[in-house]
Design a protein around this motif. Structure first.
Motif, PDB file in Angstrom:
ATOM      1  N   ILE A 284      82.843  70.335 -25.342  1.00 11.75           N
ATOM      2  CA  ILE A 284      83.349  71.230 -25.516  1.00 11.75           C
ATOM      3  C   ILE A 284      83.934  70.774 -26.856  1.00 11.75           C
ATOM      4  N   ALA A 285      83.094  71.274 -27.679  1.00 16.57           N
ATOM      5  CA  ALA A 285      82.684  71.041 -29.338  1.00 16.57           C
ATOM      6  C   ALA A 285      84.041  70.900 -29.818  1.00 16.57           C
ATOM      7  N   VAL A 286      85.089  70.189 -29.969  1.00 16.43           N
ATOM      8  CA  VAL A 286      86.388  69.854 -30.790  1.00 16.43           C
ATOM      9  C   VAL A 286      86.170  69.933 -32.579  1.00 16.43           C
ATOM     10  N   ASN A 287      85.286  69.631 -32.825  1.00 14.39           N
ATOM     11  CA  ASN A 287      84.755  69.683 -34.266  1.00 14.39           C
ATOM     12  C   ASN A 287      85.035  71.093 -35.291  1.00 14.39           C
ATOM     13  N   LYS A 288      84.023  71.843 -33.520  1.00 13.21           N
ATOM     14  CA  LYS A 288      84.062  73.121 -34.117  1.00 13.21           C
ATOM     15  C   LYS A 288      85.443  74.074 -33.398  1.00 13.21           C
ATOM     16  N   LEU A 289      86.309  74.153 -32.922  1.00  9.91           N
ATOM     17  CA  LEU A 289      87.683  74.367 -33.356  1.00  9.91           C
ATOM     18  C   LEU A 289      88.349  73.726 -34.874  1.00  9.91           C
ATOM     19  N   ALA A 290      88.173  72.465 -35.303  1.00 12.66           N
ATOM     20  CA  ALA A 290      89.413  71.557 -35.807  1.00 12.66           C
ATOM     21  C   ALA A 290      88.472  72.620 -37.658  1.00 12.66           C
ATOM     22  N   ALA A 291      87.129  72.846 -37.580  1.00  7.09           N
ATOM     23  CA  ALA A 291      86.335  73.486 -38.520  1.00  7.09           C
ATOM     24  C   ALA A 291      86.816  75.147 -38.236  1.00  7.09           C
ATOM     25  N   LYS A 292      87.696  75.158 -37.370  1.00 11.69           N
ATOM     26  CA  LYS A 292      88.381  76.792 -38.093  1.00 11.69           C
ATOM     27  C   LYS A 292      90.027  76.241 -38.865  1.00 11.69           C
ATOM     28  N   PHE A 293      90.245  75.008 -38.916  1.00 16.81           N
ATOM     29  CA  PHE A 293      91.682  74.806 -39.613  1.00 16.81           C
ATOM     30  C   PHE A 293      90.549  73.703 -40.749  1.00 16.81           C
ATOM     31  N   ASN A 294      89.943  73.445 -40.756  1.00 13.39           N
ATOM     32  CA  ASN A 294      89.267  73.015 -42.136  1.00 13.39           C
ATOM     33  C   ASN A 294      89.069  71.541 -41.965  1.00 13.39           C
ATOM     34  N   GLY A 295      89.475  70.970 -41.022  1.00  9.61           N
ATOM     35  CA  GLY A 295      88.591  69.548 -40.289  1.00  9.61           C
ATOM     36  C   GLY A 295      87.650  69.624 -39.599  1.00  9.61           C
ATOM     37  N   GLY A 296      87.470  68.784 -39.016  1.00  7.26           N
ATOM     38  CA  GLY A 296      86.104  68.191 -38.331  1.00  7.26           C
ATOM     39  C   GLY A 296      86.041  67.023 -37.282  1.00  7.26           C
ATOM     40  N   GLY A 297      85.280  66.538 -37.500  1.00  8.86           N
ATOM     41  CA  GLY A 297      84.472  64.737 -36.712  1.00  8.86           C
ATOM     42  C   GLY A 297      83.602  65.289 -35.878  1.00  8.86           C
ATOM     43  N   HIS A 298      84.233  65.019 -34.207  1.00  9.59           N
ATOM     44  CA  HIS A 298      83.025  64.107 -33.445  1.00  9.59           C
ATOM     45  C   HIS A 298      83.252  65.976 -32.578  1.00  9.59           C
ATOM     46  N   ILE A 299      81.892  65.954 -31.878  1.00 11.53           N
ATOM     47  CA  ILE A 299      82.345  66.762 -30.685  1.00 11.53           C
ATOM     48  C   ILE A 299      83.145  66.826 -29.457  1.00 11.53           C
TER      49      ILE A 299
END
Ligand code: 5GP
Ligand code: MN
Length: 332
Positions: A284-299
């Protein structure tokens, strides 16, 4: 991608360096800065280390001479403009430097980025970004090793060890490899005491930190499908306990330690918005989820900051998106 040879050349050919890292620096951020500082000092370079935030109290032992400065535009913007080389550590989006971003966009100095996060913004002239690395500290270790004949000192080894230890969750996350343990062994051979490092970082919290953790745990909830555990930390919690923003670091991991949980989320009320931390297990790649809210990070570890939003409204929206995201991933 730039190799270590090019970075060595850039270091050898210049004399004034400006080092920085991301907002709310962690041990990888501070540790990488201190180790790189030691390397540049050994090579007789002029170095300034300036961060958006002051160093958290449990990381001050990494900077015993208080070399790291907190950013003040009236003092540091000129230094940013005058530095020949600017080195960005443990970040790959310039907005992670918050108020410093404007000055960095203006300067024409050489910008180098050393980092282990995915999907960088293209703001730098040279980059060594590799997500195979456990931490930025490990990248600095390899960089130092590339300077043939240069001795790895205790002053370099201590902050690198702190960086690696914390970014691997004390040697338990995925990038904990035999090779990484060999590097850690070499750091211990330089005199690093692992008990001391652990005690400094995780064993001497202020009373207010543990009280704040109590409020955060009290708020722990599960979503309907019981796949997401989430918690909130409000300004009122901070005020009641006297804790500071940096105290919240690490709380989100408790969410993920609940049996059966796929994603942990921490909602942290800022003075002017909400900071959200995401953690997950497996694919579950939460960096992609964070990207929906203009964030990022690691998988498996990501985050974002939202400004001018209300905590409860944004919680509903994020939880809905997170639920959808888990089901989309499961369907793949
Ligand atoms: P934490 O939740 O511990 O603050 O952050 C976990 C990871 O998410 C960090 O290592 C960082 O890579 C990423 N992250 C946290 N906040 C932000 C943010 O506001 N923007 C971006 N791009 N990444 C973030
Ligand atoms: Mn890191």
């Amino acid at each position: 991608m730039t190799d270590f040879e090019k970075i060595k050349e850039l270091i050898h050919n210049n004399s004034t360096f400006f080092i920085t890292t991301h907002v709310n620096p962690d041990a990888d951020a501070i540790g990488s800065e201190m180790a790189l500082f030691e390397l540049l000092k050994t090579l007789n370079k002029k170095v300034d280390i300036v961060n958006h935030n002051a160093t958290p109290y449990n990381l001050e032992f990494l900077d015993p001479s208080h070399l790291i400065q907190k950013y003040y535009p009236e003092i540091h913007d000129k230094i940013i403009l005058d530095s020949e080389v600017l080195i960005f550590l443990d970040l790959n989006y310039l907005n992670r430097t918050v108020k410093m971003e404007k000055a960095f966009r203006k300067t024409t100095g050489i910008k180098i980025c050393l980092d282990h996060h995915t999907e960088p913004e293209n703001f730098m002239d040279y980059q060594f970004i590799n997500t195979d690395y456990s931490s930025t500290g490990e990248i600095i270790f390899d960089l130092i090793k590339n300077f043939k004949g240069l001795k790895l000192t205790y002053e370099m080894a201590l902050p690198i060890y702190a960086a690696i230890m914390t970014d691997t969750g004390s040697f338990k996350y995925e990038r904990t490899t035999p090779e990484l343990h060999r590097k850690a062994a070499e750091l211990l051979e330089c005199g690093v005491n692992p008990t001391y490092v652990n005690d400094q970082i995780y064993g001497q919290y202020y009373f207010s930190h543990i009280k704040l953790l109590g409020f955060a745990l009290e708020s722990l909830s599960l979503n309907k499908t019981e796949e997401i555990a989430y918690m909130t930390v409000t300004r009122a919690d901070l005020n009641k306990t006297g804790a500071i923003e940096a105290d919240v670091d690490g709380f989100v991991n408790y969410c993920l330690s609940v049996k059966g949980i796929k994603m942990g989320i921490l909602f942290f009320e800022l003075k002017d918005g909400v900071k959200i931390s995401f953690r997950s297990k497996g694919n579950i790649a939460v960096n992609k989820l964070a990207a929906k809210f203009n964030g990022g990070g690691h998988i498996n570890a990501s985050g974002c900051r939202l400004f001018n939003v209300e905590l409860h409204k944004i919680m509903d929206e994020v939880l809905r998106e997170a639920d959808k995201f888990i089901h989309k991933t499961n369907d793949k």
